[in-house]
Design a protein around this motif. Sequence first.
Motif, short mmCIF file in Angstrom:
data_model
loop_
_atom_site.label_atom_id
_atom_site.label_comp_id
_atom_site.label_asym_id
_atom_site.label_seq_id
_atom_site.Cartn_x
_atom_site.Cartn_y
_atom_site.Cartn_z
N UNK A 92 0.93 -1.22 -0.03
CA UNK A 92 -0.06 -0.03 -0.16
C UNK A 92 0.84 1.15 -0.05
N UNK A 93 1.35 1.58 -1.19
CA UNK A 93 2.22 2.75 -1.37
C UNK A 93 1.80 3.66 -2.53
N UNK A 94 0.91 3.24 -3.26
CA UNK A 94 0.72 4.06 -4.37
C UNK A 94 -0.94 4.63 -4.32
N UNK A 95 -0.92 5.86 -4.60
CA UNK A 95 -2.44 6.48 -4.62
C UNK A 95 -3.07 6.34 -3.27
N UNK A 96 -2.51 6.50 -2.31
CA UNK A 96 -2.98 6.61 -0.85
C UNK A 96 -3.86 7.53 -0.53
N UNK A 97 -5.05 7.33 -0.04
CA UNK A 97 -5.93 8.60 0.35
C UNK A 97 -5.28 9.31 1.51
N UNK A 98 -5.36 10.42 1.47
CA UNK A 98 -4.58 11.57 2.48
C UNK A 98 -5.66 12.36 3.00
N UNK A 99 -5.75 12.33 4.36
CA UNK A 99 -6.76 13.04 5.24
C UNK A 99 -5.92 14.15 5.64
N UNK B 262 -4.81 13.63 -6.67
CA UNK B 262 -5.99 13.77 -6.37
C UNK B 262 -7.06 12.97 -6.83
N UNK B 263 -8.17 12.51 -6.01
CA UNK B 263 -9.08 11.65 -6.43
C UNK B 263 -10.28 12.05 -5.71
N UNK B 264 -11.48 12.51 -6.69
CA UNK B 264 -12.81 12.94 -6.15
C UNK B 264 -12.74 13.86 -5.32
N UNK B 265 -11.88 15.04 -5.32
CA UNK B 265 -11.88 15.95 -4.46
C UNK B 265 -10.91 15.68 -2.99
N UNK B 266 -10.34 14.61 -2.88
CA UNK B 266 -9.64 14.37 -1.98
C UNK B 266 -8.07 14.29 -2.28
N UNK B 267 -7.27 14.40 -1.69
CA UNK B 267 -5.71 14.32 -1.92
C UNK B 267 -5.31 12.80 -1.71
N UNK B 268 -4.04 12.48 -2.79
CA UNK B 268 -3.87 11.18 -2.43
C UNK B 268 -2.09 11.44 -2.79
N UNK B 269 -1.56 10.25 -2.30
CA UNK B 269 -0.02 10.31 -2.41
C UNK B 269 0.56 9.09 -2.88
N UNK B 270 1.78 9.11 -3.58
CA UNK B 270 2.62 8.16 -3.33
C UNK B 270 3.69 8.27 -2.47
N UNK B 271 3.84 6.96 -1.72
CA UNK B 271 4.63 7.19 -0.26
C UNK B 271 5.67 6.22 -0.20
N UNK B 272 6.54 6.23 0.65
CA UNK B 272 7.83 5.32 1.20
C UNK B 272 7.38 5.21 2.58
N UNK B 273 7.40 4.11 3.07
CA UNK B 273 7.52 4.10 4.65
C UNK B 273 8.83 4.18 5.07
N UNK B 274 8.80 4.83 6.49
CA UNK B 274 10.13 4.88 7.22
C UNK B 274 10.22 4.00 8.25
N UNK B 275 11.38 3.69 8.48
CA UNK B 275 11.89 2.80 9.38
C UNK B 275 12.07 3.40 10.84
N UNK B 276 11.49 3.19 11.49
CA UNK B 276 11.64 3.75 13.03
C UNK B 276 13.00 3.04 13.80
N UNK B 277 13.64 3.50 14.38
CA UNK B 277 14.80 2.80 15.39
C UNK B 277 13.98 2.47 16.56
N UNK B 278 14.35 1.30 16.75
CA UNK B 278 13.82 0.73 18.29
C UNK B 278 14.76 1.15 19.30
N UNK B 279 13.97 1.83 20.30
CA UNK B 279 14.61 2.31 21.54
C UNK B 279 14.84 1.28 22.66
#
Length: 108
Positions: free
Chosen positions: A1-8, A91-108
């Motif tokens: 799930x990284x292409x055309x993600x709905x964005x709120x 955009x899609x039907x009035x709301x924003x979309x995005x292509x994204x890449x996930x970020x890896x968080x460092x474990x504490x």
Amino acid sequence: LTKNIPIFVCTMAFPGIPCPLHVFEPRYRLMIRRCQESGTRRFGMCIYENGKSFADYGCMLEIRQVEVLADGRSLVDTVGRQRFRVLGRGHRDGYHTADIEYLEDKKV
């Protein structure tokens, strides 16, 4: 799930933290309904950034529960899952979309 993600476009969200939403705009009502119908139950949350529509970084939210009110508004219980960086905007039907890449968080 990284292409055309709905964005709120709303507020800051963080992994592991609940993010309750009151959805009343028709474009976001449609977006939430599509997220549920698609089975992913996920969408991105970014804050507004002047000149870009929304910030370059955000958090993927997972819908846990939706309460649809009589007038069509919804109370949506979500929780943050993973941070991401925006690679492209759309955009899609009035709301924003995005292509994204996930970020890896460092474990504490």
